[in-house]
Design a protein around this motif. Structure first.
Motif, mmCIF file in Angstrom:
data_model
loop_
_atom_site.group_PDB
_atom_site.id
_atom_site.type_symbol
_atom_site.label_atom_id
_atom_site.label_comp_id
_atom_site.label_asym_id
_atom_site.label_seq_id
_atom_site.Cartn_x
_atom_site.Cartn_y
_atom_site.Cartn_z
ATOM 1 N N GLU A 83 25.124 -53.742 47.492
ATOM 2 C CA GLU A 83 23.861 -54.228 48.047
ATOM 3 C C GLU A 83 22.777 -53.219 47.689
ATOM 4 O O GLU A 83 22.955 -52.012 47.888
ATOM 5 N N ARG A 85 18.870 -52.166 48.424
ATOM 6 C CA ARG A 85 17.757 -52.327 49.362
ATOM 7 C C ARG A 85 16.543 -51.586 48.810
ATOM 8 O O ARG A 85 16.629 -50.402 48.496
ATOM 9 N N ARG A 95 16.173 -57.216 49.371
ATOM 10 C CA ARG A 95 17.634 -57.056 49.307
ATOM 11 C C ARG A 95 18.199 -57.870 48.145
ATOM 12 O O ARG A 95 17.881 -59.034 47.970
#
Length: 174
Positions: A83, A85, A95
């Motif tokens: 992930e 960010r 995101r």
């Protein structure tokens, strides 16, 4: 992007391949012949364009390029989900996920619903600087320009999961 891909298809540079719900664009012979020209322009741009403006920083383009440069042999077996960010961009682009398996790497702008292996947090400029080769992964981590969260062994391994683009090593004028 879809309009540009349609134009490239019409020009005979790429071919559109559809299998089930998967759409891929593949270079034609004409496209392959253009590759040295495009690579030379990329190297020239990296060497002489200099600092990118804020309007040039796009997490979608960054992740799309990164997904093409994942070393799947360096990533743990099974499914690996990274992930990303980017707290400095509008909330609808903050995101992103790379879902990596032995067969493919997918870029997702919505949560793919799989357990996240590691989370990388950075402003877009810092991540672009790493990706362009202007800032090394170790320096970015040491300076806390990029933060990786997850189990320690995986955090340390993340930089090895990516091969920087060829133009990241292009020498720049002083």
């Amino acid at each position: 992007m879809s309009r540009r891909l349609h134009q490239l298809t019409q020009a005979g540079i790429v071919e559109r391949h559809v299998k089930d719900n998967d759409v891929r664009y593949v270079l034609t012979q004409a496209g392959h012949e253009l590759r040295p020209v495009v690579e030379a322009l990329a190297a020239w741009g990296i060497r002489w364009i200099g600092e990118l403006g804020d309007e040039d920083l796009d997490p979608k383009l960054l992740l799309w390029d990164m997904h093409r440069n994942v070393d799947r042999t360096a990533v743990p077996d099974g499914r690996t989900v990274i992930e990303f960010r980017f707290p400095d961009v509008p909330s609808n682009s903050r995101r992103w996920w790379l879902v990596i398996t032995s067969d493919e790497v997918d870029v997702c702008d919505t949560d793919p619903g799989h357990a996240v292996t590691v989370t990388v947090t950075a402003d877009v400029r810092s991540m672009v600087e790493v990706w362009r080769g202007n800032l090394s992964w170790p320096d970015a981590l040491r300076l806390q320009a990029v933060e990786v969260q997850g189990p320690e062994a995986l955090r340390r391994a993340v930089p090895r999961w990516f091969t920087l683009p060829e133009w990241a090593s292009v020498p720049r004028p002083a």
